[in-house]
Design an enzyme around this catalytic site. Structure first.
Site, mmCIF file in Angstrom:
data_model
loop_
_atom_site.group_PDB
_atom_site.id
_atom_site.type_symbol
_atom_site.label_atom_id
_atom_site.label_comp_id
_atom_site.label_asym_id
_atom_site.label_seq_id
_atom_site.Cartn_x
_atom_site.Cartn_y
_atom_site.Cartn_z
ATOM 1 N N LYS A 268 0.834 -1.212 0.000
ATOM 2 C CA LYS A 268 0.000 0.000 0.000
ATOM 3 C C LYS A 268 0.865 1.257 0.000
ATOM 4 C CE LYS A 268 -1.807 1.560 4.073
ATOM 5 N NZ LYS A 268 -1.464 2.961 4.351
ATOM 6 N N ASN A 269 1.850 1.293 0.898
ATOM 7 C CA ASN A 269 2.603 2.540 1.055
ATOM 8 C C ASN A 269 3.636 2.760 -0.047
ATOM 9 O OD1 ASN A 269 1.037 3.118 3.211
ATOM 10 N ND2 ASN A 269 2.549 2.526 4.772
ATOM 11 N N ASP B 60 4.140 0.225 12.081
ATOM 12 C CA ASP B 60 2.933 -0.356 11.483
ATOM 13 C C ASP B 60 2.706 -1.817 11.884
ATOM 14 O OD1 ASP B 60 2.414 2.053 10.303
ATOM 15 O OD2 ASP B 60 3.189 1.504 8.331
ATOM 16 N N CYS C 97 -4.822 12.715 13.165
ATOM 17 C CA CYS C 97 -5.519 11.453 12.965
ATOM 18 C C CYS C 97 -5.627 10.803 14.328
ATOM 19 C CB CYS C 97 -4.774 10.565 11.985
ATOM 20 S SG CYS C 97 -3.245 9.930 12.622
ATOM 21 N N ARG D 129 -0.200 14.851 12.940
ATOM 22 C CA ARG D 129 0.768 14.356 11.947
ATOM 23 C C ARG D 129 1.179 15.536 11.075
ATOM 24 N NH1 ARG D 129 -1.319 8.679 9.868
ATOM 25 N NH2 ARG D 129 0.610 8.732 8.695
ATOM 26 N N ARG E 185 -8.843 -0.405 4.261
ATOM 27 C CA ARG E 185 -7.926 0.595 3.693
ATOM 28 C C ARG E 185 -6.595 -0.050 3.323
ATOM 29 N NH1 ARG E 185 -6.571 5.148 7.374
ATOM 30 N NH2 ARG E 185 -5.214 5.400 5.598
#
Ligand code: EPU
Length: 425
Positions: A22-23, A308, A117, A122, A400
């Site tokens: 994803k990133n 993460d 968030c 952030r 997500r």
């Protein structure tokens, strides 16, 4: 709104294919704004965040289509709009990565300020500092970052901050510098594999970048970039999550299509807590027979243990013998999962950026609330071993960043279903 219903499961057994990261794919999609040509991105995972990015790219005049193989092909139809609106940016912070490419190619960008968030503020001060160093004029107006520049100029830039470097900040400055006049040296660049993957895509587009994977990136600006084709690296965080699923249930799980070298610190932690790890060229297998042992986990920038995977390891350590300490050095407030794990009978005390996890012998299923992507994954993992049933609500968070998580877990033997949440507002 959906919920995941997880029941106590047998030790998970089998193999699971890992999707593209994803990133990595999110900034790579943003990078396609740097050219007027089409680009093809293979291995793009089917995720909510990818859909959001594709919507944003469509707004910016670069629609993307998925073909049968799952690859995304972008086409540039209009390079006029340079605004990333609040509605899209608020649901996905990675939208900020359009800032650098828009500025470099279209000479202006208006990107909603992403704000905070659930795990704390952030900031984007390092992104702004880096782009200003390249000659951009930047202001914050009406909640938007307004940036302008004629042609960016190469510069020497330090991107380190109080919590290390910045992943998306490095992506922004790197993308902008590819079209700047002259040489840019980024010191304190983030070394995450996803940043390196972006850099390789930029090189395929014709960018001149040295030092990929190191904290010092040297970029010699070019006048134009062309279209390119690229396969996204596998998602090391998704891989780590399934490895925890194997370890927490005392099973044997193999993740396929991964890059074990991007998981070194994580695999070391598995071994420390009594999990057997086998590494192949593109797979990792974990197996656990004995008890889980306690340990210390400190999250830090790559190549250290990733933030993460912090929540998922907390679920694992809540069943270890003895006391474990988890220190969060990237996001000191990223502990939303603690309160929910407590509802499942875990024993965890939060003290500043530390969580003291006192191992317990069993967890109890409970209705719990997903608060962010990785916290939700941790609750699903805990649910696999908790007695009774766990309902993880607000599952859109998990969608997500995890492709078909319930299907992949079910194939390993997990008792998990997706249901409509009748109680949801
Ligand atoms: N920071 C600043 N100033 C900035 C930018 C960041 O002080 O201008 C601080 C942050 O507050 C944080 C630290 O620097 O303490 C690192 O933040 P970073 O900018 O690296 O985070 P990010 O780029 O916004 C990416 C991932 C996150 C992941 C972090 C850390 C993407 C799209 N997101 O975020 O992924 O947690 O790096 O590795 O790449 C996730 O996938 O669940 C996720 C949150």
């Amino acid at each position: 709104m959906d919920k995941l219903v997880v029941s106590e499961s047998p030790p998970l057994q089998g193999e699971v294919s890992i999707s593209g990261a994803k990133n990595a794919v999110l900034p790579i999609l943003a990078a396609t704004l740097l050219t007027e040509d089409s680009c093809r991105i293979e291995g793009a995972p089917r995720l909510r965040d990818v859909n959001t990015m594709v919507r944003l790219m469509g707004e910016l005049g670069v629609p993307a289509e998925r073909d049968e193989d799952g690859a995304l092909t972008t086409t540039v139809v209009d390079e006029d709009n340079a605004t990333a609106p609040y509605d899209l940016v608020k649901t996905m912070r990675a939208s900020i990565t359009v800032l650098g490419p828009l500025l470099a190619r279209r000479g202006r960008a208006r990107v909603s300020f992403p704000g905070g968030c659930v795990f704390g503020p952030r900031p984007v001060d390092l992104h702004i500092k880096g782009l200003r160093a390249l000659g951009a004029e930047i202001d914050i107006e009406e909640g938007y970052i307004e940036a302008r520049a004629d042609r960016l100029k190469g510069a020497r830039i330090y991107l380190g901050g109080p919590f290390g470097s910045t992943v998306t900040g490095t992506a922004n400055v790197l993308m902008a510098s590819t079209l700047a006049e002259g040489r840019t040296v980024i010191e304190g660049a983030a070394c995450e594999p996803e940043v390196s993957d972006l850099a390789r895509f930029l090189v395929a587009m014709g960018a001149r970048i040295e030092g990929i994977g190191s904290p010092r990136l040297v970029v010699d600006g070019v006048d134009r970039l062309h279209g390119a084709s690229h396969r996204v690296i596998p998602d090391r965080i998704e891989a780590g999550t399934y490895l925890v699923a194997g370890a927490i249930t005392g099973g044997e799980v193999q993740v396929n299509g991964v890059r074990p070298d991007t998981l070194t610190a994580v695999l070391e932690k598995f071994r420390e807590v009594g999990v057997e790890v086998v590494e192949g060229p593109d797979f990792v297998r974990v197996r656990r027979h004995g008890p889980l042992l306690n340990t210390e986990v400190v999250t830090l920038p790559y190549p250290a243990f990733p933030t993460d995977l912090q929540a998922q390891f907390m679920a694992l350590l809540s069943l270890a013998d003895g006391v474990s300490i988890i220190t969060e050095k990237i996001y000191p407030e990223r502990f939303m999962h603690v309160a929910e794990l407590l509802r499942m009978r875990a024993q965890i005390r939060k003290e500043g950026p530390n969580a003291i996890v006192i191992g317990t012998t069993w967890l109890s299923g409970a209705p719990v609330m997903a608060s962010d992507l990785r916290a939700s994954a941790a609750l699903v993992l805990a649910g696999l071993v908790a007695r009774g049933q766990t309902e993880v609500k607000r599952v859109y968070h998990i969608d997500r960043g995890y492709e078909r998580i319930e299907e992949k877990l079910r194939a390993l033997g997990a008792n998990i279903t997706r249901e409509e949440d009748q109680d949801a507002p």
